[in-house]
Scaffold this motif. Structure first.
Motif, PDB file in Angstrom:
ATOM      1  N   GLY A 316       0.818  -1.209   0.000  1.00  0.00           N
ATOM      2  CA  GLY A 316       0.000   0.000   0.000  1.00  0.00           C
ATOM      3  C   GLY A 316       0.851   1.257   0.000  1.00  0.00           C
ATOM      4  O   GLY A 316       0.606   2.191  -0.784  1.00  0.00           O
ATOM      5  N   ALA A 317       1.860   1.300   0.853  1.00  0.00           N
ATOM      6  CA  ALA A 317       2.750   2.461   0.912  1.00  0.00           C
ATOM      7  C   ALA A 317       3.500   2.638  -0.395  1.00  0.00           C
ATOM      8  O   ALA A 317       3.655   3.762  -0.897  1.00  0.00           O
ATOM      9  CB  ALA A 317       3.735   2.305   2.078  1.00  0.00           C
ATOM     10  N   GLN A 327       2.014  -0.087 -10.438  1.00  0.00           N
ATOM     11  CA  GLN A 327       0.781   0.040 -11.207  1.00  0.00           C
ATOM     12  C   GLN A 327       0.127  -1.306 -11.507  1.00  0.00           C
ATOM     13  O   GLN A 327      -1.085  -1.381 -11.759  1.00  0.00           O
ATOM     14  CB  GLN A 327       1.047   0.806 -12.500  1.00  0.00           C
ATOM     15  N   ASP A 328       0.897  -2.391 -11.459  1.00  0.00           N
ATOM     16  CA  ASP A 328       0.332  -3.720 -11.709  1.00  0.00           C
ATOM     17  C   ASP A 328      -0.305  -4.341 -10.475  1.00  0.00           C
ATOM     18  O   ASP A 328      -0.890  -5.420 -10.559  1.00  0.00           O
ATOM     19  CB  ASP A 328       1.426  -4.663 -12.227  1.00  0.00           C
ATOM     20  N   ILE A 329      -0.181  -3.669  -9.343  1.00  0.00           N
ATOM     21  CA  ILE A 329      -0.675  -4.235  -8.079  1.00  0.00           C
ATOM     22  C   ILE A 329      -2.094  -3.756  -7.782  1.00  0.00           C
ATOM     23  O   ILE A 329      -2.353  -2.552  -7.675  1.00  0.00           O
ATOM     24  CB  ILE A 329       0.249  -3.854  -6.898  1.00  0.00           C
ATOM     25  N   ASP A 330      -3.024  -4.698  -7.682  1.00  0.00           N
ATOM     26  CA  ASP A 330      -4.353  -4.434  -7.153  1.00  0.00           C
ATOM     27  C   ASP A 330      -4.284  -4.751  -5.657  1.00  0.00           C
ATOM     28  O   ASP A 330      -4.048  -5.911  -5.274  1.00  0.00           O
ATOM     29  CB  ASP A 330      -5.395  -5.314  -7.839  1.00  0.00           C
ATOM     30  N   LEU A 331      -4.433  -3.741  -4.813  1.00  0.00           N
ATOM     31  CA  LEU A 331      -4.170  -3.927  -3.384  1.00  0.00           C
ATOM     32  C   LEU A 331      -5.089  -4.962  -2.741  1.00  0.00           C
ATOM     33  O   LEU A 331      -4.638  -5.746  -1.900  1.00  0.00           O
ATOM     34  CB  LEU A 331      -4.282  -2.587  -2.649  1.00  0.00           C
ATOM     35  N   LYS A 334      -3.838  -8.403  -3.869  1.00  0.00           N
ATOM     36  CA  LYS A 334      -2.546  -8.716  -3.256  1.00  0.00           C
ATOM     37  C   LYS A 334      -2.718  -9.034  -1.774  1.00  0.00           C
ATOM     38  O   LYS A 334      -2.107  -9.971  -1.249  1.00  0.00           O
ATOM     39  CB  LYS A 334      -1.577  -7.547  -3.459  1.00  0.00           C
ATOM     40  N   ALA A 335      -3.554  -8.261  -1.097  1.00  0.00           N
ATOM     41  CA  ALA A 335      -3.788  -8.505   0.329  1.00  0.00           C
ATOM     42  C   ALA A 335      -4.345  -9.902   0.558  1.00  0.00           C
ATOM     43  O   ALA A 335      -3.877 -10.646   1.434  1.00  0.00           O
ATOM     44  CB  ALA A 335      -4.735  -7.446   0.894  1.00  0.00           C
ATOM     45  N   ASP A 336      -5.333 -10.296  -0.241  1.00  0.00           N
ATOM     46  CA  ASP A 336      -5.930 -11.623  -0.047  1.00  0.00           C
ATOM     47  C   ASP A 336      -4.969 -12.740  -0.439  1.00  0.00           C
ATOM     48  O   ASP A 336      -5.010 -13.831   0.141  1.00  0.00           O
ATOM     49  CB  ASP A 336      -7.243 -11.738  -0.823  1.00  0.00           C
ATOM     50  N   GLU A 337      -4.110 -12.485  -1.409  1.00  0.00           N
ATOM     51  CA  GLU A 337      -3.073 -13.466  -1.746  1.00  0.00           C
ATOM     52  C   GLU A 337      -2.158 -13.699  -0.545  1.00  0.00           C
ATOM     53  O   GLU A 337      -1.814 -14.843  -0.208  1.00  0.00           O
ATOM     54  CB  GLU A 337      -2.255 -12.946  -2.925  1.00  0.00           C
ATOM     55  N   LEU A 358      -7.415   0.098   2.750  1.00  0.00           N
ATOM     56  CA  LEU A 358      -5.985   0.381   2.731  1.00  0.00           C
ATOM     57  C   LEU A 358      -5.713   1.564   1.819  1.00  0.00           C
ATOM     58  O   LEU A 358      -6.213   1.622   0.695  1.00  0.00           O
ATOM     59  CB  LEU A 358      -5.230  -0.861   2.240  1.00  0.00           C
ATOM     60  N   THR A 359      -4.929   2.540   2.300  1.00  0.00           N
ATOM     61  CA  THR A 359      -4.514   3.777   1.624  1.00  0.00           C
ATOM     62  C   THR A 359      -5.695   4.727   1.372  1.00  0.00           C
ATOM     63  O   THR A 359      -5.590   5.637   0.547  1.00  0.00           O
ATOM     64  CB  THR A 359      -3.759   3.529   0.297  1.00  0.00           C
TER      65      THR A 359
END
Length: 362
Positions: A316-317, A327-331, A334-337, A358-359
């Motif tokens: 997130g940071a 830019q390729d990260i869906d938070l 990613k969090a659930d992964e 988050l954020t």
């Protein structure tokens, strides 16, 4: 005839437990481990019944996918379940009997001995317990006590890897322990690779406020070694002030630093929101508030470090500070992964329900 006293019952049960331990050793069904207190402890091979006491002890067991071996829990785990995804992922834990109050006030203290003996654990895992206390407890009830740690309280360092490996060996989860260590290190390497080569002169200055420390705290509570910022090479202004894992600063210091970006730990969000309403001029003097560059991170110091949430916060940071590199990260994905690997179930929406996105802007 009078009923035997509790003390007499404890003595009898401890004697029986000691005899069982001796029988195991004679049968060759035990092994010796060196715990994080430097103690050599004889434990049953592949223990099947365990309890975990102290901050973060139960979390490590859940990381090892061994929650099914837990036979009792601390009361603190039941009454303060927020912010700990392992609890969301293993709801069956709430139905287990209680063997003591737990919580920060009971670090290095014995659990309810009679309650412990009733559930007949093969091993007791205890975080942050001093060796003399562990020795006394083990001698008193005849059950092996293995000390674990996350490293510096209330955060974590590589000592937690040794704790995972020790517990993994005892529980027959060696491969899982290595998998967890590799997963954490893999996330760290990915984060640092994404942020390598950034020109320090172009980096925004950053502050994290509201960091939990023995309870909820306000804007003055920060962490010079805050791992979610450290792992994305953020320019954490508090790092120039101290190398300790926690710091309270004066408001004048925050005004002097006047960071480009401020992150707010969601655990302290409510206190900071109240303070903002009482003293708006202070907050409006900070350029991060003026420019709308104040963002919420999930609280990862909840009964010491929730490592999964620390990793989630780092992504997130990173996405806030260096959007082109993340830019390729869906938070949410990613969090659930991260949560699914570590605790066995996607837990991000539960964290959102309790603390917000988050954020999210402050």
């Amino acid at each position: 005839m009078k009923k035997p006293s509790c003390i007499f019952l404890l003595c009898c049960m401890a004697a029986l437990a000691s005899l069982s331990a001796v029988a195991l050793a004679m049968a060759g069904d035990s092994m010796t481990v060196t715990d994080m207190g430097g103690r050599k402890v004889a434990v049953p091979t592949h223990a099947k019944r365990i309890i975990a006491i102290g901050p973060g002890a139960l979390r490590l067991i859940c990381y090892l996918d061994a929650s099914d071996k837990v036979v009792a829990i601390e009361n603190f785990e039941k009454v303060r379940a927020q912010g700990r995804p392992y609890w969301t992922a293993s709801p069956e834990l709430k139905d287990l009997p209680v063997i003591g109050p737990g919580g920060p006030q009971h670090i290095n203290k014995e659990p309810d001995l009679e309650a412990v003996l009733k559930v007949k654990p093969d091993v007791i895992f205890a975080t942050y317990m001093k060796p003399p206390t562990a020795d006394a407890l083990q001698k008193k009830i005849g059950i092996p006590v293995v000390i674990l740690t996350y490293g510096p309280f209330p955060d974590f360092d590589e000592k937690v890897y040794a704790s995972l490996r020790i517990a993994g060996k005892i529980l027959g989860k060696d491969d899982r322990a290595e998998g967890v260590v590799n997963f954490i290190e893999g996330a760290k390497k990915d984060l640092q690779k994404r942020t390598e080569g950034i020109d320090p002169a172009s980096q925004p200055t950053v502050y994290i406020g509201g960091v939990g420390f023995r309870g909820l705290q306000g804007i003055e509570s920060t962490d010079p070694t805050y791992l979610p910022l450290d792992w994305v090479r953020a320019k954490n202004l508090a790092a120039s002030e101290s190398k300790e894992s926690h710091l309270f600063i004066d408001r004048e210091k925050l005004l002097l630093w006047n960071p480009d970006v401020i992150f707010v730990d969601a655990g302290g969000y409510g206190l900071i929101k109240q303070d903002f309403e009482k003293k708006p001029r202070f907050y409006q003097s900070l350029k991060a508030f003026q420019k709308g560059r104040v963002y919420v991170l999930l609280p990862y110091i909840y009964y010491v470090a929730n490592i999964g949430t620390a990793i989630v916060d780092a992504y997130g940071a990173g996405k806030v500070l260096y959007p082109e590199r993340f830019q390729d990260i869906d938070l949410a994905e990613k969090a659930d992964e991260i949560y699914t690997f570590l605790v066995g179930a996607p837990s991000y929406q539960t964290m959102v329900r309790d603390f917000g996105q988050l954020t999210a802007p402050f």
